[in-house]
Design an enzyme around this catalytic site. Sequence first.
Site, PDB file in Angstrom:
ATOM      1  N   ASP A 151       1.756  -5.205  -1.826  1.00  0.00           N
ATOM      2  CA  ASP A 151       0.591  -7.000  -1.850  1.00  0.00           C
ATOM      3  C   ASP A 151       0.813  -7.598  -3.285  1.00  0.00           C
ATOM      4  OD1 ASP A 151      -1.710  -7.817  -0.590  1.00  0.00           O
ATOM      5  OD2 ASP A 151      -2.118  -6.369  -2.373  1.00  0.00           O
ATOM      6  N   GLU A 156       5.532  -9.881  -2.247  1.00  0.00           N
ATOM      7  CA  GLU A 156       4.516 -11.619  -2.280  1.00  0.00           C
ATOM      8  C   GLU A 156       3.738 -11.881  -3.389  1.00  0.00           C
ATOM      9  OE1 GLU A 156       0.393 -11.581   0.436  1.00  0.00           O
ATOM     10  OE2 GLU A 156      -0.145 -10.056  -1.604  1.00  0.00           O
TER      11      GLU A 156
END
Length: 697
Positions: free
Chosen positions: A346, A383
């Site tokens: 993330d 990401e």
Amino acid sequence: MNNPITITEGRAAPIGATFDGDGVNFAVFSENAERMVLCLFDADGTETGRVDLPERDGDVWHGYISGLRPGQHYGYRAHGPYAPEQGHRFNPNKLLMDPYAKRLTGHPTWHDTLMGYKVGTAKDPDLVIDPRDNARFMPRSVVEDPAFSWGEDEHPRTPIQQSVIYEAHVKGLTKRRADVPDPGTFLAMSSDPMLDYLTNLGITAIELLPVHAYLTDHFLHEKGLTNYWGYQTIGFFAPEPKYMARGQIDEFQQMVARFHSAGIEVILDVVYNHTGEGNELGPTLSFRGLDNASYYRLMPDNPRFYVNDTGTGNTVNVDHPMVLRMIMDSLRYWVEVMHVDGFRFDLCSTLGRVDEGGFDRGAAFFDAIRQDPVLGNVKLIAEPWDIGPGGYQLGAFPPPFMEWNDKYRDTVRRFWRGDAGEAPALADRLTGSALQFDHSSRPATSSVNLLTAHDGFTLMDTVSYVEKHNEANGEDGRDGHGENYSDNLGVEGPTEKEAINAARARRRRNMMATLMLSQGTPMILAGDEMGNSQSGNNNAYSQDNEISWIDWGSFDAEFHDFTRLMISFRKNHPLLRQKLFLHAQRREDGLDDLFWWRPDGQQMQDEDWQDPDLSCVAMELRMASGTPDYAETEQAIFAVFNAGGAVDMVIPDPPENTHWVWRVDTARGGRQTDVVSDQVKIPGQSVSVFVLDIHTS
């Protein structure tokens, strides 16, 4: 409390609470603490004793207690300065979770005593220490022996060019299924009905939204909402308690073993860029109380405040070697002990930001992972963005990282929506987004191609809504993406108009076909294959209810079958999943491997691509005979992506003793077997795929 505890010096490694068969070694890092107290509890939460950790080596405090067993509850109290303006927030009145805890008893119960400062102070409340004890509102850490009888378990190690990833939420995928045990848990995820479903669909890897223990933010709690997605981690080694039906970590291990037995890899979405403790007004639960100045990046000119490159209030200080070690220890734990097969990071740009500067692909985090012999054998997905300086870094990550490609998502949506000028961009996405990824010897599989993800509209909502409908989030529609490149095809939301529903189904087929025909690594959002909707909510992070839980009762069997068809088609045609980028020339024999055709049978020229009204992209792929995946029965694929009206298309001349077979037509629902020659009429708003068959009659 009971009798005094006998504690010996123990050892500084490994960090955490480690059972050795005779007792437990406790070790915890804090560079700035002055004293570290271990608190022991019984299973009911009653404190049974406190003892100082007697030794300190390299800022790791440690001690050993003989006779303790797995299941022992514990926590820490760290003594040191409460000096927020110098970056220190020690408060020994606060029981702290062990950052290395392998299990937690539950979640914090929101109460003012969770704060290290005195709530209600009129001005600068975080500067005033709170003297109250928080223990009865805190979960305890639990000593675990994570040994598990894995038997013959093996990592599937699916080659990335053969991978089809399925992004899913542990609770959301199974909560509304009545035929699985303990819906919403790890055990439900890997139950026989789910394994049958996923293997039948054809996916090779399941990517789970965060399963590390996480926190529901106070502002959500006040509104009666929940942190559903899980992007507020408070324990990097502990599975989320509510996903365990019996409260045992072996439930996660059982899930992984069963997925592996079905040939499915397990990828974890991990959040190492921030924690759930928030900014200076957040709770003191673990890291902040153990050593705020080490675990977090603080503002250089005023360390009372936090660097907030993540948008969540704080940023983990990956520059600190012991914090980086914690992350690496966590990653290795989930691979070696829990047997997972990869990670999706993330806000990964945050992990590559050095000091106060911008992104650096040579940052310590990337170097540490790339040299690690354990992590070098698993799949790594970034990401590639955050909100910090230079935060958008699509294509900039070093190998072997793959990256979520939001440009792919946006281009495919805009092309099929009919936006002008999108044909050249679609051509780039179909061939692996080479403009972003074709450098540093990276393969075409570096691009993780997605139509949707947990964050945003589902595929059904992408063709059913123009506006986001996030009213249930309680933020007056301010949250969520404003531009979704979506199209409701005439009516906002559900409709009984057959023509609109048919057009929506066709649009979804077109988009799913595009995904499975593109070079790169495809990822499907769980539920998209069955027509799942979130009623237009494009930011359902707080919706632990029917909005987010997949509705198996409204199963779109026709679209499910089409998705399964396209996954199977991709697997059966190696041309669609090559690792090398296509550059219109084969490396082995010097012949062309990529052609772009006009409807009149002529190859596309530069001026053709400049036409803003171009809405039909025709691509021919050929495979070199020396390619490992080469199959004698397949030498070429011709695919037409037509977002406009019907087109008379001249088919490329087939080689001698071959012919083209029309295998996929989204206008007619899917699979076809028509032999074609010379010219065919390509339906409007459709994808057609022709395969060169060298076995002629």
